[in-house]
Design a protein around this motif. Structure first.
Motif, PDB file in Angstrom:
ATOM      1  N   ASN A   1       0.871  -1.169   0.000  1.00  0.00           N
ATOM      2  CA  ASN A   1       0.000   0.000   0.000  1.00  0.00           C
ATOM      3  C   ASN A   1       0.912   1.225   0.000  1.00  0.00           C
ATOM      4  O   ASN A   1       1.684   1.406   0.944  1.00  0.00           O
ATOM      5  CB  ASN A   1      -0.872  -0.013   1.265  1.00  0.00           C
ATOM      6  CG  ASN A   1      -1.683   1.249   1.465  1.00  0.00           C
ATOM      7  OD1 ASN A   1      -1.831   2.057   0.570  1.00  0.00           O
ATOM      8  ND2 ASN A   1      -2.220   1.398   2.679  1.00  0.00           N
TER       9      ASN A   1
ATOM     10  N   TYR B   1      -2.263  -7.510   3.275  1.00  0.00           N
ATOM     11  CA  TYR B   1      -2.785  -7.803   1.930  1.00  0.00           C
ATOM     12  C   TYR B   1      -2.241  -9.128   1.386  1.00  0.00           C
ATOM     13  O   TYR B   1      -2.320  -9.372   0.179  1.00  0.00           O
ATOM     14  CB  TYR B   1      -2.434  -6.654   0.976  1.00  0.00           C
ATOM     15  CG  TYR B   1      -2.966  -5.333   1.448  1.00  0.00           C
ATOM     16  CD1 TYR B   1      -4.283  -4.961   1.192  1.00  0.00           C
ATOM     17  CD2 TYR B   1      -2.178  -4.456   2.186  1.00  0.00           C
ATOM     18  CE1 TYR B   1      -4.796  -3.751   1.660  1.00  0.00           C
ATOM     19  CE2 TYR B   1      -2.670  -3.251   2.659  1.00  0.00           C
ATOM     20  CZ  TYR B   1      -3.977  -2.908   2.401  1.00  0.00           C
ATOM     21  OH  TYR B   1      -4.483  -1.722   2.870  1.00  0.00           O
TER      22      TYR B   1
ATOM     23  N   LYS C   1      -8.469  -7.329   5.697  1.00  0.00           N
ATOM     24  CA  LYS C   1      -8.641  -7.368   4.241  1.00  0.00           C
ATOM     25  C   LYS C   1      -9.033  -8.768   3.763  1.00  0.00           C
ATOM     26  O   LYS C   1      -9.922  -8.912   2.931  1.00  0.00           O
ATOM     27  CB  LYS C   1      -7.351  -6.936   3.543  1.00  0.00           C
ATOM     28  CG  LYS C   1      -6.659  -5.731   4.168  1.00  0.00           C
ATOM     29  CD  LYS C   1      -7.507  -4.491   4.247  1.00  0.00           C
ATOM     30  CE  LYS C   1      -6.707  -3.339   4.847  1.00  0.00           C
ATOM     31  NZ  LYS C   1      -7.502  -2.128   5.027  1.00  0.00           N
ATOM     32  N   SER C   2      -8.361  -9.797   4.278  1.00  0.00           N
ATOM     33  CA  SER C   2      -8.614 -11.149   3.782  1.00  0.00           C
ATOM     34  C   SER C   2     -10.017 -11.633   4.127  1.00  0.00           C
ATOM     35  O   SER C   2     -10.673 -12.299   3.323  1.00  0.00           O
ATOM     36  CB  SER C   2      -7.581 -12.126   4.344  1.00  0.00           C
ATOM     37  OG  SER C   2      -7.644 -12.177   5.763  1.00  0.00           O
TER      38      SER C   2
ATOM     39  N   THR D   1      -3.277  -6.388  -3.718  1.00  0.00           N
ATOM     40  CA  THR D   1      -3.968  -5.379  -2.924  1.00  0.00           C
ATOM     41  C   THR D   1      -5.203  -4.887  -3.664  1.00  0.00           C
ATOM     42  O   THR D   1      -5.710  -5.534  -4.583  1.00  0.00           O
ATOM     43  CB  THR D   1      -3.069  -4.178  -2.548  1.00  0.00           C
ATOM     44  OG1 THR D   1      -2.859  -3.326  -3.670  1.00  0.00           O
ATOM     45  CG2 THR D   1      -1.739  -4.629  -1.989  1.00  0.00           C
TER      46      THR D   1
END
Length: 395
Positions: free
Chosen positions: A180, A217, A245-246, A330
């Motif tokens: 990121n 990510y 995120k996952s 990402t």
């Protein structure tokens, strides 16, 4: 008297949050169709149903006194065991539960890892482009953050600059891959070269240099991308992870720190994290969310939308004329601006059109801007003509 250091910080709000707040105000004043918010990395797909069901079952079937009671300082043994077994199964490692420390997301993991392996006056190196919150994470420990300039042709590590900056004062190196804001994934060759250099400098300087890996990510990697598990390549490493995120659980604040079994004093770092928590007030995540993710460690949300959006956006932007290093994962893209002033491009030009993006200066990469494309695909399709008009105005 109030603390002047934090008082001064109140005037230095995250640029990402500034753009996010502006997008909400514009949508409220002018309607949701007036704004295309590509500012913040909030997952756009729901958590798996199995996560919700796991929480429901725990609430319905477990003794409430036990379920909602205090958990051990170092985390629930069952959660630590499940995380260690998942990492070993997936990546060929040999973690034990004693090397796992559940945390409030990756931010909590990073804050503990940095305090565990640095002392005031030390230097921590990271690589541009980088997540701006690394500044408070590091400076809060009493160490200082130094940023290795980017290689904008690939956003892989700029080794020429790294070798210059990897001085005896460096106690830790902090990397973020998948990255990121660039979306780039460090290749196996990059990680091997980094590990070799750090090993050589450790021996030359006579002290450990820890490699701290920020990996929220890790699961969002696109087809054909070389994505190594970094800790396999370097002994003195600490992996910092988040399920935000996952599993699309950013609001639940659940992650972990995993100490490489081969690291120097590996067995001491998690107990040290328990002591660090006494100063930060961390006191581990909630028992409910730790229990809920135990059966979800090899599972993810449906992440396919992010690759679909990445391909659509990359093809459209490059056809318009933007220069973009294609992301390998990402849900971020980091194009060059057609002009040299990303702040003017984002704060003035893009905002006028309702395109909410973040200037690369915030990530130590002037002349670029970040697009967070964790949005419905139709929003990207509608925004493409605006990106074309924006390019026309600044090219």
């Amino acid at each position: 008297m109030i603390n002047t250091f934090y008082k001064e910080m109140t005037g230095k709000e995250s640029v990402i949050r500034q753009f996010f707040d502006y997008s909400r105000k514009r949508a409220a004043e002018m309607g949701p169709d007036s704004v295309f918010n590509f500012s913040i990395g909030n997952p756009s797909v729901p958590a798996p149903d199995s996560v919700t069901k796991a929480m429901e079952q725990l609430l319905q079937n477990e003794d409430p006194v036990t379920l909602h009671g205090y958990s051990p300082t170092l985390g629930l043994p069952s959660t630590k065991k499940a995380i260690a077994e998942s990492l070993n199964r997936r990546f060929g490692m040999s973690y034990t539960p004693e090397l796992i420390f559940p945390t409030s997301g990756a931010a909590g993991a990073l804050s503990h890892a940095l305090r565990a392996v640095t002392k005031p006056g030390d230097t921590v190196l990271t690589f541009a482009p980088y997540f701006p919150e690394y500044i408070p994470y590091v400076t809060g420990t009493g160490a200082s953050l130094s940023v290795v300039p980017a290689d904008p042709s690939s956003f892989q590590i700029n080794f020429e600059k790294l070798e210059e900056m990897l001085t005896p004062e460096v106690a830790a190196v902090l990397i973020n891959s998948p990255n990121n804001p660039s979306g780039i994934v460090y290749t196996t060759a990059t990680i091997q070269r980094l590990a070799k250099l750090l090993t050589e400098r450790q021996e030359a300087y006579g002290h450990e240099i820890f490699l701290i890996t920020d990996e929220p990510y890790r699961e969002i990697v696109f087809e054909g991308t070389d994505s190594p598990f970094v800790s396999r390549f370097y002994d003195n490493s600490i992996c910092c992870y988040s399920f935000s995120k996952s599993l699309s659980l950013p609001g639940e604040r659940i992650g972990y720190l995993a100490v490489n079994p081969r690291a120097k004093d590996a067995e001491l770092i998690v107990p040290m994290c328990g002591q660090i928590s006494r100063f930060t007030g961390h006191n581990c995540p909630s028992s409910l969310i730790m229990r809920a993710i135990e059966g979800e460690l090899d599972n993810t949300s449906d992440l396919s939308i992010y690759e679909k959006n990445a391909n659509l956006l990359y093809e459209a932007l490059t056809a318009i004329g933007y220069s973009v290093v294609r992301p390998g994962g990402t849900f971020y893209m980091f194009p060059r601006t057609p002009n040299d002033d990303a702040n003017l491009f984002c704060w003035t030009g893009a905002k006028e059109l309702g395109l909410i993006t973040v200037p690369g200066d915030s990530f130590a990469c002037p002349g670029h801007f970040r697009i967070s494309y964790c949005v419905p695909t139709e929003q990207i399709e509608k925004a493409i003509p605006l990106f074309r008009e924006l390019y026309r105005r600044f090219a």
